[in-house]
Design a protein around this motif. Structure first.
Motif, short mmCIF file in Angstrom:
data_model
loop_
_atom_site.label_atom_id
_atom_site.label_comp_id
_atom_site.label_asym_id
_atom_site.label_seq_id
_atom_site.Cartn_x
_atom_site.Cartn_y
_atom_site.Cartn_z
N ARG A 80 1.05 -1.24 0.20
CA ARG A 80 0.01 0.03 0.01
C ARG A 80 0.91 1.45 -0.01
O ARG A 80 0.66 2.23 -0.52
CB ARG A 80 -0.88 -0.06 1.18
CG ARG A 80 -1.95 -1.12 1.29
CD ARG A 80 -3.03 -0.68 0.78
NE ARG A 80 -4.02 -1.75 0.63
CZ ARG A 80 -5.10 -2.02 -0.17
NH1 ARG A 80 -5.15 -0.96 -1.15
NH2 ARG A 80 -5.84 -3.06 -0.30
N ASP A 84 0.54 3.94 -2.95
CA ASP A 84 0.25 5.53 -2.71
C ASP A 84 1.32 6.48 -3.25
O ASP A 84 1.02 7.48 -4.01
CB ASP A 84 0.36 5.65 -1.11
CG ASP A 84 -0.90 5.02 -0.47
OD1 ASP A 84 -2.02 4.71 -1.09
OD2 ASP A 84 -0.99 4.97 0.83
N LYS A 125 -5.77 6.37 -6.84
CA LYS A 125 -6.32 5.81 -5.65
C LYS A 125 -7.88 6.24 -5.64
O LYS A 125 -8.04 7.34 -5.77
CB LYS A 125 -5.63 6.20 -4.43
CG LYS A 125 -6.09 5.38 -3.19
CD LYS A 125 -5.08 5.77 -2.00
CE LYS A 125 -5.75 4.83 -0.89
NZ LYS A 125 -4.87 5.20 0.36
N GLU A 128 -10.41 2.57 -1.13
CA GLU A 128 -9.34 1.87 -0.83
C GLU A 128 -8.92 1.11 -2.01
O GLU A 128 -8.10 -0.02 -1.75
CB GLU A 128 -9.73 0.88 0.32
CG GLU A 128 -10.06 1.72 1.73
CD GLU A 128 -8.94 2.13 2.05
OE1 GLU A 128 -7.62 1.70 2.27
OE2 GLU A 128 -8.83 3.44 2.47
#
Length: 138
Positions: A80, A84, A125, A128
């Motif tokens: 993650r 990001d 993004k 989630e």
């Protein structure tokens, strides 16, 4: 096999460091052999000798070693933090030339297609989840 080569008129035309190394370490190579006394052992001849030995022994020509059992199925996962960073980045462009291939666990890779061009990638993004925008030109 492919190998580049360059032919000199005489051994003294070699770069000085190589010439001096041959002179000091391997003077037997300062002149060509008068007689060729041993066979040229190429990778093809090594392979042929192995096949000939197997045939004499009544064994199959090609012997695939036993493969380990497949590992447990791996669940897909994303880093993650890395995703990001990608989603905060601008459009990335990669220049590609070569085969695109796929591998299945326990199998050898298989070529799918030849790529020659550029691949643009943008990661966004959304809540989630991550969405990928891909554009291939070429």
């Amino acid at each position: 096999y492919n190998a580049p080569f360059y032919k000199f008129d005489k051994i003294e035309d070699l770069p000085a460091s190589l010439y001096n190394w041959i002179l000091e370490e391997h003077p037997e190579y300062m002149s060509p052999p008068r007689n060729y006394t041993r066979p040229n052992m190429t990778s093809w001849r090594v392979f042929k000798n192995i096949i000939d030995q197997r045939r004499e022994a009544g064994e199959p020509d090609i012997q695939v070693p036993e493969q380990p059992p497949p590992t447990n199925k791996k669940e897909p996962s994303l880093d993650r933090e890395f995703m990001d960073v990608l989603s905060d980045s601008k459009m990335m462009t990669l220049k590609l030339e070569g085969p695109l291939y796929v591998t299945y666990e326990g199998e050898t890779g298989q070529d799918l297609l030849w790529m020659d061009g550029s691949l643009a990638l943008k990661v966004n993004k959304r809540d989630e989840a991550y969405e990928f925008f891909l554009k291939f030109v070429g």
